[in-house]
Design a protein around this motif. Sequence first.
Motif, short mmCIF file in Angstrom:
data_model
loop_
_atom_site.label_atom_id
_atom_site.label_comp_id
_atom_site.label_asym_id
_atom_site.label_seq_id
_atom_site.Cartn_x
_atom_site.Cartn_y
_atom_site.Cartn_z
N GLU A 119 0.84 -1.19 0.00
CA GLU A 119 0.00 0.00 0.00
C GLU A 119 0.88 1.24 0.00
OE1 GLU A 119 -2.67 2.82 -0.21
OE2 GLU A 119 -3.14 0.69 -0.49
N ALA A 120 0.70 2.10 -0.98
CA ALA A 120 1.52 3.31 -1.08
C ALA A 120 0.76 4.40 -1.82
CB ALA A 120 2.83 3.02 -1.81
N THR A 121 1.06 5.63 -1.45
CA THR A 121 0.49 6.80 -2.12
C THR A 121 1.59 7.80 -2.39
OG1 THR A 121 -1.67 6.54 -1.03
CG2 THR A 121 -1.14 8.72 -1.92
N TYR A 122 1.74 8.16 -3.64
CA TYR A 122 2.70 9.20 -4.02
C TYR A 122 2.02 10.56 -3.95
CZ TYR A 122 5.27 12.42 -7.00
OH TYR A 122 5.91 13.53 -7.48
N ILE A 123 2.71 11.52 -3.33
CA ILE A 123 2.23 12.90 -3.24
C ILE A 123 3.38 13.80 -3.67
CG2 ILE A 123 1.36 14.70 -1.70
CD1 ILE A 123 0.43 12.34 0.17
N ARG A 124 3.16 14.57 -4.73
CA ARG A 124 4.25 15.42 -5.19
C ARG A 124 4.55 16.51 -4.17
NH1 ARG A 124 6.23 19.85 -6.83
NH2 ARG A 124 7.90 19.86 -8.40
N ALA A 125 5.82 16.68 -3.85
CA ALA A 125 6.24 17.74 -2.94
C ALA A 125 7.71 18.04 -3.15
CB ALA A 125 5.98 17.37 -1.48
N ASP A 126 8.07 19.30 -3.00
CA ASP A 126 9.45 19.76 -3.05
C ASP A 126 9.81 20.18 -1.63
OD1 ASP A 126 11.83 21.21 -3.33
OD2 ASP A 126 11.21 22.19 -5.19
N VAL A 127 10.76 19.50 -1.01
CA VAL A 127 11.07 19.76 0.40
C VAL A 127 11.67 21.14 0.63
CG1 VAL A 127 11.33 17.32 0.96
CG2 VAL A 127 13.36 18.67 0.32
N ARG A 128 12.04 21.85 -0.43
CA ARG A 128 12.52 23.22 -0.29
C ARG A 128 11.38 24.20 -0.07
NH1 ARG A 128 15.68 23.39 -5.90
NH2 ARG A 128 13.58 22.68 -6.44
N VAL A 129 10.15 23.77 -0.34
CA VAL A 129 8.98 24.65 -0.30
C VAL A 129 8.14 24.30 0.92
CG1 VAL A 129 6.93 25.42 -1.53
CG2 VAL A 129 9.01 24.81 -2.81
N GLU A 130 8.04 25.22 1.87
CA GLU A 130 7.37 24.91 3.13
C GLU A 130 5.93 24.46 2.93
OE1 GLU A 130 6.48 26.79 7.57
OE2 GLU A 130 7.60 27.98 6.09
N GLU A 131 5.19 25.14 2.07
CA GLU A 131 3.79 24.76 1.87
C GLU A 131 3.67 23.36 1.27
OE1 GLU A 131 -0.25 24.52 1.82
OE2 GLU A 131 1.09 25.80 2.99
N ASP A 132 4.61 22.98 0.40
CA ASP A 132 4.61 21.63 -0.15
C ASP A 132 4.79 20.60 0.96
OD1 ASP A 132 4.43 22.70 -2.69
OD2 ASP A 132 6.14 21.59 -3.49
N VAL A 133 5.72 20.86 1.87
CA VAL A 133 5.99 19.91 2.95
C VAL A 133 4.79 19.79 3.87
CG1 VAL A 133 7.49 19.36 4.91
CG2 VAL A 133 8.47 20.38 2.83
N ARG A 134 4.23 20.93 4.24
CA ARG A 134 3.04 20.92 5.10
C ARG A 134 1.90 20.14 4.45
NH1 ARG A 134 -1.72 22.44 5.61
NH2 ARG A 134 -1.66 23.41 3.54
N ALA A 135 1.66 20.42 3.17
CA ALA A 135 0.56 19.76 2.46
C ALA A 135 0.82 18.26 2.31
CB ALA A 135 0.37 20.41 1.09
N PHE A 136 2.07 17.87 2.07
CA PHE A 136 2.42 16.46 1.96
C PHE A 136 2.08 15.72 3.24
CE2 PHE A 136 6.10 13.50 2.91
CZ PHE A 136 5.55 12.39 2.26
N VAL A 137 2.53 16.27 4.37
CA VAL A 137 2.28 15.60 5.65
C VAL A 137 0.78 15.55 5.94
CG1 VAL A 137 2.67 15.69 8.13
CG2 VAL A 137 4.54 16.23 6.56
N GLU A 138 0.09 16.66 5.74
CA GLU A 138 -1.33 16.71 6.05
C GLU A 138 -2.14 15.77 5.15
OE1 GLU A 138 -2.62 18.20 8.65
OE2 GLU A 138 -0.61 18.89 9.18
N GLN A 139 -1.78 15.70 3.87
CA GLN A 139 -2.51 14.80 2.97
C GLN A 139 -2.25 13.35 3.34
OE1 GLN A 139 -2.03 15.64 -1.23
NE2 GLN A 139 -2.94 13.69 -1.84
N ALA A 140 -1.03 13.02 3.67
CA ALA A 140 -0.70 11.65 4.07
C ALA A 140 -1.49 11.24 5.31
CB ALA A 140 0.79 11.51 4.32
N VAL A 141 -1.55 12.11 6.29
CA VAL A 141 -2.29 11.83 7.52
C VAL A 141 -3.78 11.69 7.21
CG1 VAL A 141 -2.99 12.81 9.74
CG2 VAL A 141 -0.58 12.88 9.05
N SER A 142 -4.28 12.52 6.31
CA SER A 142 -5.68 12.44 5.93
C SER A 142 -6.01 11.12 5.24
CB SER A 142 -6.05 13.61 5.01
OG SER A 142 -7.38 13.51 4.56
#
Length: 308
Positions: free
Chosen positions: A102-125
């Motif tokens: 089971e895996a989900t890919y979520i595009r994110a650039d770790v240099r971009v704070e909003e990308d990181v926040r959204a990645f974590v929040e979407q994964a948790v969701s």
Amino acid sequence: MDETNGKTRRRLLVAGVGAAGVVAGAVGAVAAIRGAQAPAVVEPGAARRFENKVVLVTGATSGIGRAAAKLFAHEGARVAFCGRREDRGRAVEKEIRDAGGEATYIRADVRVEEDVRAFVEQAVSVYGGLDVCLNNAGISIERRLHELSAAEWDDVIGTDLRGVFLAIKYQAPHLIERGGGSIVVTSSSNAVVTSPGRAAYAAAKRGLIGLVQAAAADYAEDGIRVNALIPGTTDTELVRRLAGAIDLPDAAWAVMRDAWGTSNVPGMGRMASAEEIAAGALLLASGDLPYMTGNQLVLDGGKTGRAA
């Protein structure tokens, strides 16, 4: 992840192409390299240490991150992972699911704070919580310090060091809510001993050791362990690109890779495979080392153990 410096890369290019002669002869040249060894075969664990655990992995579209995402999924984890290259991310997601994981890919650039926040929040969701984080994303630009532009310096530090800060910043509240968990950070043997051309990379990777130690102290009372993984030079796309060999045939790269290992890794005489390093990440993330936090696991084939 460790890399070869500019002078070493140029030497390997000459040695590799010369040893290969023509592509048809490259495989034979590999066998002729004295002391060359095959990587150990890393069998996926049968224990399923991460059954129903939610695992986040940054930088998992290739290399160590990809190998770790696959191993986590094989051991029962629900894996959310990110990377900048969407085609690679979708391919890794499909690879894991086709194997029954089971895996989900979520595009994110770790240099971009909003990308990181959204990645974590979407994964948790998607998966309903968070248990384990492998913060692995990293890059390198190799030149002598005065030849680096400020933008290049910022890109390496922003990805390798600031990116981990951002990841933990948004991961920690969810781990606290869960009642504890594990964070693993991929540093490098360059945090221990480095060589010319790696000023930005070594600074970032050494900085991660301090970050890990501080974060371990910050979150120990919350039941969160934070540790660093210290890989030696690993046979990944990143290392191959830094060696100037990304467009060479695989057989020619194999000559270069094995020549580097016999000359630079005392004892084992070879680069690590991504799977060998990923196995260390899973060990740190699991419950097998419950008293280990704020520390480092060195997997470098003996490279730094005999450094002057």
